[in-house]
Design an enzyme around this catalytic site. Structure first.
Site, short mmCIF file in Angstrom:
data_model
loop_
_atom_site.label_atom_id
_atom_site.label_comp_id
_atom_site.label_asym_id
_atom_site.label_seq_id
_atom_site.Cartn_x
_atom_site.Cartn_y
_atom_site.Cartn_z
N LYS A 42 -9.20 -45.83 8.39
CA LYS A 42 -8.09 -46.24 7.45
C LYS A 42 -7.80 -47.49 6.40
O LYS A 42 -7.98 -46.96 5.74
CB LYS A 42 -7.06 -46.51 8.40
CG LYS A 42 -5.93 -44.30 9.03
CD LYS A 42 -4.89 -44.85 9.77
CE LYS A 42 -3.93 -43.02 10.99
NZ LYS A 42 -3.94 -43.07 9.56
N TYR A 65 -4.29 -38.89 19.81
CA TYR A 65 -4.10 -38.47 18.47
C TYR A 65 -5.42 -38.79 18.10
O TYR A 65 -5.68 -40.01 17.70
CB TYR A 65 -3.26 -38.34 17.61
CG TYR A 65 -3.01 -37.93 15.95
CD1 TYR A 65 -3.10 -36.73 16.15
CD2 TYR A 65 -4.25 -39.17 15.30
CE1 TYR A 65 -2.83 -36.12 14.77
CE2 TYR A 65 -4.02 -37.95 13.67
CZ TYR A 65 -4.07 -36.71 13.60
OH TYR A 65 -3.89 -36.54 12.26
N ASP A 100 -11.45 -45.15 19.46
CA ASP A 100 -10.66 -44.37 18.53
C ASP A 100 -10.37 -45.70 17.65
O ASP A 100 -9.23 -45.93 17.98
CB ASP A 100 -10.36 -42.99 18.62
CG ASP A 100 -9.25 -42.76 16.96
OD1 ASP A 100 -9.35 -43.51 15.64
OD2 ASP A 100 -9.44 -41.40 16.83
N TYR A 114 2.08 -31.63 6.52
CA TYR A 114 2.79 -31.33 8.00
C TYR A 114 3.53 -31.04 7.35
O TYR A 114 5.27 -31.70 8.09
CB TYR A 114 2.99 -32.64 9.05
CG TYR A 114 1.46 -33.26 9.42
CD1 TYR A 114 0.66 -32.48 10.02
CD2 TYR A 114 1.32 -34.36 9.42
CE1 TYR A 114 -0.26 -33.02 10.62
CE2 TYR A 114 -0.05 -35.08 9.54
CZ TYR A 114 -0.89 -34.41 9.96
OH TYR A 114 -1.55 -34.99 10.80
N1 PMP Z 1 -7.70 -41.11 14.78
C1 PMP Z 1 -6.61 -41.65 14.88
C2 PMP Z 1 -6.48 -43.08 16.54
C3 PMP Z 1 -5.27 -41.21 13.32
O1 PMP Z 1 -4.51 -41.93 14.38
C4 PMP Z 1 -5.93 -40.52 12.55
C5 PMP Z 1 -5.05 -40.52 11.96
N2 PMP Z 1 -4.04 -40.15 11.59
C6 PMP Z 1 -7.37 -40.31 12.26
C7 PMP Z 1 -8.00 -40.49 13.34
C8 PMP Z 1 -7.84 -39.26 11.81
O2 PMP Z 1 -7.90 -40.11 10.84
P1 PMP Z 1 -7.47 -38.88 9.14
O3 PMP Z 1 -6.73 -38.56 8.85
O4 PMP Z 1 -8.04 -40.52 8.35
O5 PMP Z 1 -8.29 -37.99 9.61
#
Ligand code: PMP
Length: 446
Positions: free
Chosen positions: A284, A155, A255, A27
């Site tokens: 994560k 997100y 998610d 970003y």
């Molecule tokens: N889903 C959520 C809720 C996230 O917070 C993130 C990353 N911030 C992602 C998916 C994407 O994960 P990555 O950056 O490992 O692709």
């Protein structure tokens, strides 16, 4: 060169210059603006830079270093595995690290989510979850059900499929033309600890009723919407969601990539609502901030429906799937999650964040303060200037990464009270800076 932690100033300048000329960062514009720090080592809650700064990582390096950086148990597991085998393809082979991590996850994940697909990042886990949902509906003879419903303010990642499920007016607007088209329900407005209001669910009900026969699944971040607004909403929303999905044969994908692994208090945020999804995504903190690894875990019913259909193979297969180093790191990380009392730690961190951040409500530039588990968010009326943020990072020794109007902390789950105090003090200083007169355009730093 990176073996010694202190690097002379000329070398630092040369390296930063090369970085600025040639390396894209997340970003960000290619040029080194705002300035970057040259990290040389990280241990526990602290990242050290080449110029000798020691910074408390108040964002757990984008929410993954839950045990702190370089937990010795994880480093040792990676080292041991690297002596034996760094990688083999998962097509046609399996291996002990994947099997062991699978076993650990089956024990650790909410009941019944025991069919695991390893993915290389959170975004890819989301893509896999979506494909599973579509393949499930196809298997039931409903190929027209290939749309998803997602939440405004959500997100889910930066790949095309994941962007298409993230806030439609958020950071990915530019790419609308290449995204698959889905449906969006309004952001849940009822706050986490407000009295629940059924009206909050009307928008979702409406979208589902209107497009019923096209919908394969609903996807959302349970309780905590992270990367697009740092919002905390009422768990009853999820109860209603589970109920309506069941009524209409729609799958529910949760998610938990950001909210999982004790971040909001319980092991997974879905526990606030006492519901189970059909598919969940994790990532994560799975490897404790060491190597990229994520997963989509499906229920028995979803997996069986796909497996017993005309096209029984699940059609996804990344090159580095179930990478043994990452799986070994995941096993060591899950050992820590299973043996440490993070629930108590998170409660302690939550109390400290509430105590320190509540008084910041009265600051002129504060729009809102939100705390849940090891998440503390200060929403400002106007965003602070990048130069001020950098100055405060240097002065306080606290690494923060505000985006848009949000100054937040999601510290490692081992962070001590005195460190939480320092983090909150840095947040206070940022909140008190002269606000920027106009929004910068490149302001999405998740
Ligand atoms: N889903 C959520 C809720 C996230 O917070 C993130 C990353 N911030 C992602 C998916 C994407 O994960 P990555 O950056 O490992 O692709």
């Amino acid at each position: 060169m990176f073996s010694c932690e202190r690097i002379d100033n000329d070398t630092i300048s040369r390296q930063l210059h090369f970085d600025s000329e040639h390396l894209w960062h997340p970003y960000a514009a290619l040029k080194n603006t705002p300035a970057r720090f040259l990290a040389v080592s990280a241990r526990g809650t602290t990242i050290r830079t080449a110029e000798g700064l020691e910074l408390i990582d108040a964002v757990s390096s984008w929410w993954c270093a839950a045990h702190g950086h370089n937990a010795p148990e994880i480093v040792e597991a990676i080292r041991r595995q690297s002596d034996r085998m760094c990688h083999v393809m998962f097509g046609g082979f399996t291996h002990e690290p994947a099997i062991e991590l699978g076993q650990r996850l089956v024990e650790f994940l909410p009941e019944g989510l025991n069919k695991i697909f390893f993915a290389d990042s959170g975004s890819i886990a989301v893509e896999c979850a979506v494909k599973m949902a579509v393949q499930y509906q196809y298997a039931l003879g409903r190929p027209e059900r290939c749309k998803l419903v997602a939440l405004r303010g959500g997100y889910h990642g930066d790949t095309a499929g994941a962007m298409a499920l993230s806030d439609p007016d958020g950071m990915h607007v530019l790419f609308r033309g290449i995204m698959p088209q889905h449906y969006f329900a309004g952001r849940p407005n009822c706050r986490f600890d407000d009295t629940w209001d059924d009206a909050d669910f009307h928008s979702m009900e409406q979208v589902i009723e209107e497009h019923l026969n096209e919908i394969a699944a609903v996807i959302c971040e349970p309780v905590f919407q992270g990367g697009n607004g740092m919002w905390l909403y009422h768990p009853n929303y999820l109860k209603s969601l589970r109920e309506i999905c069941d009524r209409h044969g729609i799958l529910l994908i949760l998610d938990e990539i950001a909210s999982g692994f004790y971040r909001t208090g319980p092991r997974f945020a879905m526990e606030h609502a006492g519901i189970l999804p059909d598919i969940m995504c994790i990532g994560k903190a799975l490897t404790g901030g060491s190597i990229t690894l994520a997963a989509a875990a499906a229920s028995e019913r979803v997996a069986r429906t796909i497996t017993e259909s005309k096209i029984p193979a699940f059609m996804h297969g990344p090159t580095y799937m179930a990478n043994p180093l990452a799986c070994a790191a995941g096993v060591a990380s899950l050992n820590l999650f299973s043996t440490r009392d993070y629930l108590t730690n998170v409660r302690r961190i939550e109390a400290r964040l509430r105590q320190n951040l509540a008084p910041l409500r009265s600051l002129e530039n504060t729009a809102d303060v939100r705390v849940l588990g090891a998440i503390g968010v200060l929403e400002l009326k106007s965003k602070p200037a990048a130069d001020d943020i950098l100055r405060i990072i240097r002065e306080t020794g606290v690494w923060l990464r505000p985006f848009c109007n949000y100054v937040y902390t999601m510290p490692p789950l081992i962070t001590a009270d005195a460190e939480i105090d320092r983090i909150c003090e840095a947040i206070r200083l940022i909140a008190q800076c002269e606000p920027m007169p106009v929004q910068e355009k490149d302001d999405f730093h998740e």
